[in-house]
Design a protein around this motif. Structure first.
Motif, PDB file in Angstrom:
ATOM      1  N   ARG A   1     -11.052  22.964   6.364  1.00 21.69           N
ATOM      2  CA  ARG A   1     -11.197  23.982   5.334  1.00 21.69           C
ATOM      3  C   ARG A   1     -11.901  23.355   4.128  1.00 21.69           C
ATOM      4  N   VAL A   2     -12.301  24.214   3.188  1.00 22.03           N
ATOM      5  CA  VAL A   2     -12.923  23.781   1.938  1.00 22.03           C
ATOM      6  C   VAL A   2     -12.061  24.299   0.788  1.00 22.03           C
ATOM      7  N   GLY A   3     -11.722  23.429  -0.147  1.00 21.24           N
ATOM      8  CA  GLY A   3     -10.920  23.823  -1.294  1.00 21.24           C
ATOM      9  C   GLY A   3      -9.458  23.443  -1.136  1.00 21.24           C
ATOM     10  N   SER A   4      -8.824  23.163  -2.277  1.00 22.60           N
ATOM     11  CA  SER A   4      -7.418  22.786  -2.280  1.00 22.60           C
ATOM     12  C   SER A   4      -6.532  23.977  -1.919  1.00 22.60           C
ATOM     13  N   LEU A   5      -5.352  23.689  -1.390  1.00 19.21           N
ATOM     14  CA  LEU A   5      -4.363  24.722  -1.070  1.00 19.21           C
ATOM     15  C   LEU A   5      -3.429  24.999  -2.247  1.00 19.21           C
ATOM     16  N   ARG A   6      -3.638  24.345  -3.358  1.00 20.92           N
ATOM     17  CA  ARG A   6      -2.794  24.586  -4.521  1.00 20.92           C
ATOM     18  C   ARG A   6      -2.871  26.065  -4.937  1.00 20.92           C
TER      19      ARG A   6
ATOM     20  N   PHE B   1       0.829  -1.201   0.000  1.00 14.31           N
ATOM     21  CA  PHE B   1       0.000   0.000   0.000  1.00 14.31           C
ATOM     22  C   PHE B   1       0.867   1.256   0.000  1.00 14.31           C
ATOM     23  N   VAL B   2       0.514   2.204  -0.877  1.00 15.04           N
ATOM     24  CA  VAL B   2       1.152   3.522  -0.920  1.00 15.04           C
ATOM     25  C   VAL B   2       0.032   4.557  -0.990  1.00 15.04           C
ATOM     26  N   PRO B   3       0.007   5.542  -0.090  1.00 16.47           N
ATOM     27  CA  PRO B   3      -1.066   6.546  -0.141  1.00 16.47           C
ATOM     28  C   PRO B   3      -0.965   7.408  -1.393  1.00 16.47           C
ATOM     29  N   ALA B   4      -2.074   8.023  -1.754  1.00 16.44           N
ATOM     30  CA  ALA B   4      -2.130   8.854  -2.956  1.00 16.44           C
ATOM     31  C   ALA B   4      -1.608  10.259  -2.682  1.00 16.44           C
ATOM     32  N   ALA B   5      -0.958  10.841  -3.679  1.00 17.91           N
ATOM     33  CA  ALA B   5      -0.584  12.255  -3.616  1.00 17.91           C
ATOM     34  C   ALA B   5      -1.731  13.083  -4.190  1.00 17.91           C
ATOM     35  N   ASP B   6      -1.694  14.399  -3.963  1.00 20.01           N
ATOM     36  CA  ASP B   6      -2.749  15.288  -4.463  1.00 20.01           C
ATOM     37  C   ASP B   6      -4.129  14.808  -4.015  1.00 20.01           C
ATOM     38  N   ALA B   7      -4.235  14.437  -2.761  1.00 22.33           N
ATOM     39  CA  ALA B   7      -5.506  13.967  -2.208  1.00 22.33           C
ATOM     40  C   ALA B   7      -5.772  14.697  -0.902  1.00 22.33           C
ATOM     41  N   CYS B   8      -7.045  14.865  -0.562  1.00 19.69           N
ATOM     42  CA  CYS B   8      -7.414  15.523   0.688  1.00 19.69           C
ATOM     43  C   CYS B   8      -7.866  14.488   1.710  1.00 19.69           C
ATOM     44  N   LEU B   9      -7.679  14.834   2.989  1.00 17.13           N
ATOM     45  CA  LEU B   9      -7.818  13.865   4.065  1.00 17.13           C
ATOM     46  C   LEU B   9      -8.812  14.337   5.126  1.00 17.13           C
ATOM     47  N   PRO B  10      -9.613  13.428   5.651  1.00 21.04           N
ATOM     48  CA  PRO B  10     -10.549  13.805   6.716  1.00 21.04           C
ATOM     49  C   PRO B  10      -9.889  13.862   8.086  1.00 21.04           C
TER      50      PRO B  10
ATOM     51  N   ASP C   1     -13.073  14.425  -1.127  1.00 22.23           N
ATOM     52  CA  ASP C   1     -13.049  15.442  -2.181  1.00 22.23           C
ATOM     53  C   ASP C   1     -12.518  16.758  -1.610  1.00 22.23           C
ATOM     54  N   CYS C   2     -11.513  17.333  -2.266  1.00 19.81           N
ATOM     55  CA  CYS C   2     -10.939  18.591  -1.781  1.00 19.81           C
ATOM     56  C   CYS C   2     -11.932  19.745  -1.853  1.00 19.81           C
ATOM     57  N   ALA C   3     -12.977  19.611  -2.667  1.00 22.02           N
ATOM     58  CA  ALA C   3     -13.983  20.666  -2.772  1.00 22.02           C
ATOM     59  C   ALA C   3     -14.876  20.708  -1.536  1.00 22.02           C
ATOM     60  N   GLY C   4     -14.877  19.631  -0.761  1.00 17.55           N
ATOM     61  CA  GLY C   4     -15.660  19.591   0.463  1.00 17.55           C
ATOM     62  C   GLY C   4     -14.788  19.830   1.675  1.00 17.55           C
ATOM     63  N   SER C   5     -15.373  19.737   2.841  1.00 16.19           N
ATOM     64  CA  SER C   5     -14.645  19.967   4.087  1.00 16.19           C
ATOM     65  C   SER C   5     -13.610  18.861   4.320  1.00 16.19           C
TER      66      SER C   5
ATOM     67  N   ALA D   1      -6.764  18.124   5.915  1.00 14.23           N
ATOM     68  CA  ALA D   1      -5.402  18.282   5.383  1.00 14.23           C
ATOM     69  C   ALA D   1      -5.372  17.857   3.926  1.00 14.23           C
ATOM     70  N   GLU D   2      -4.255  18.145   3.284  1.00  8.16           N
ATOM     71  CA  GLU D   2      -4.062  17.812   1.879  1.00  8.16           C
ATOM     72  C   GLU D   2      -2.672  17.210   1.705  1.00  8.16           C
ATOM     73  N   THR D   3      -2.613  16.061   1.042  1.00 15.49           N
ATOM     74  CA  THR D   3      -1.324  15.432   0.776  1.00 15.49           C
ATOM     75  C   THR D   3      -0.664  16.124  -0.404  1.00 15.49           C
ATOM     76  N   VAL D   4       0.468  16.728  -0.150  1.00 14.77           N
ATOM     77  CA  VAL D   4       1.198  17.472  -1.174  1.00 14.77           C
ATOM     78  C   VAL D   4       2.057  16.543  -2.025  1.00 14.77           C
ATOM     79  N   HIS D   5       2.648  15.546  -1.362  1.00 14.97           N
ATOM     80  CA  HIS D   5       3.648  14.730  -2.045  1.00 14.97           C
ATOM     81  C   HIS D   5       3.816  13.421  -1.287  1.00 14.97           C
ATOM     82  N   VAL D   6       4.115  12.356  -2.024  1.00 18.69           N
ATOM     83  CA  VAL D   6       4.495  11.081  -1.421  1.00 18.69           C
ATOM     84  C   VAL D   6       5.871  10.721  -1.960  1.00 18.69           C
TER      85      VAL D   6
END
Length: 295
Positions: free
Chosen positions: A161-166, A44-53, A68-72, A75-80
């Protein structure tokens, strides 16, 4: 294997019946290779560019979840990334340990690229997550870089938060540190209340410097050196001379990384101008000697 044994049994029967009027059993080729090879087990390897509850320092596959990053989300995974070199050959690095230094450097670089600036200059916190010890023993060598919004400079606990930090720090971001009205208990700083720079205030964020490599104890015992480095940033920010008169124009407040972050290799120190003798009602960025006079 069962099919292979069955085929051998049929072949033996055919040999016995060769004297009768029966058709000879036909060769099916390489019977051992009739079955497709089983795929190698995948770790198992977690996904990058994904948001976390939720945020955890260790990420078991069984409880891993993205949203979904559009919802609440929290955190957000920037990189793996992947551990290499001596660290990858030994036991799993402990969360917060010096063995994570190269991983934090990589996380820091990828985070700056994603958000368009230095995360230290904003209400953001960067953490590293690792595989469980059992997954490490099985060969997992990944590390995950997670970015989260915080409530304030004093409270670095992640908030939803709501929305990606990109691209979050591109332009006039509301996440950036600006002006503050520090609250004191006696002569000790209690917390920094953020205010508009047009409102009365006594502190303003001026920048971040990278401290030299030293132990946490050395750093905490060298507050005067940290103050001096911040004063240099204040002089450049306000466009005033960095000379003997500077302490009569302003003082400094600084926020270092936490001890855990420091042990992992974070050396970013946040510096703030501190106006003890007067309230300010505008930013001192580029104010010059007249805007920040000697008192």
């Amino acid at each position: 294997m069962r099919r292979w044994l069955h085929a051998l049994a049929l072949a033996g029967a055919a040999a016995v019946l060769l004297t009768g009027c029966v058709q000879v059993h036909r060769d099916e080729g390489d019977l051992v290779d009739d079955w497709a090879a089983l795929p190698a087990p995948r770790l198992f390897v977690p996904a990058a560019d994904a948001c976390l509850p939720r945020l955890t320092g260790v990420v078991p596959a069984a409880t891993y979840e993205t949203v979904d990053c559009a919802g609440s989300h929290l955190a957000e995974t920037v990189h793996v990334g992947t551990f290499t070199g001596p660290v990858a050959l030994g036991a799993r690095p402990e969360p917060g340990s010096p063995a994570l230094r190269d991983a934090r450097v990589e996380c820091d670089k990828r985070t700056r690229e994603m958000i368009g600036g230095d995360w230290h200059a904003a209400r953001l916190t960067l953490t590293i997550a690792l595989p469980p010890a059992t997954a490490w023993a099985a060969g997992a060598r990944w590390f995950r870089c997670d970015l989260a919004e915080t409530d304030s400079i004093d409270n670095t606990r992640p908030v939803n938060r709501v929305g990606s930090l990109r691209g979050a720090l591109v332009g006039d971001s509301t996440l950036l540190h600006r002006c503050f009205d520090p609250k004191l208990i006696g002569k000790n700083l209690n917390y920094m209340a953020p205010v508009l720079c047009t409102e009365p205030h006594r502190a303003e964020f001026v920048g971040v410097y990278t401290e030299r490599d030293m132990s946490w104890v050395e750093f905490t015992e060298g507050a005067s050196g940290t103050h001096r480095r911040c004063m240099t940033l204040i002089a450049a920010f306000a466009d005033v001379p960095d000379n003997a008169e500077l302490p009569y124009r302003a003082g400094s407040i600084f926020y270092p990384p936490s001890r855990r972050e420091w042990e992992e290799g974070d050396r970013g120190v946040r510096c703030f101008l501190w106006s003890d003798d007067r309230k300010l009602t505008r930013s001192v960025r580029g104010a010059g000697p007249e805007g920040l006079p000697v008192i």
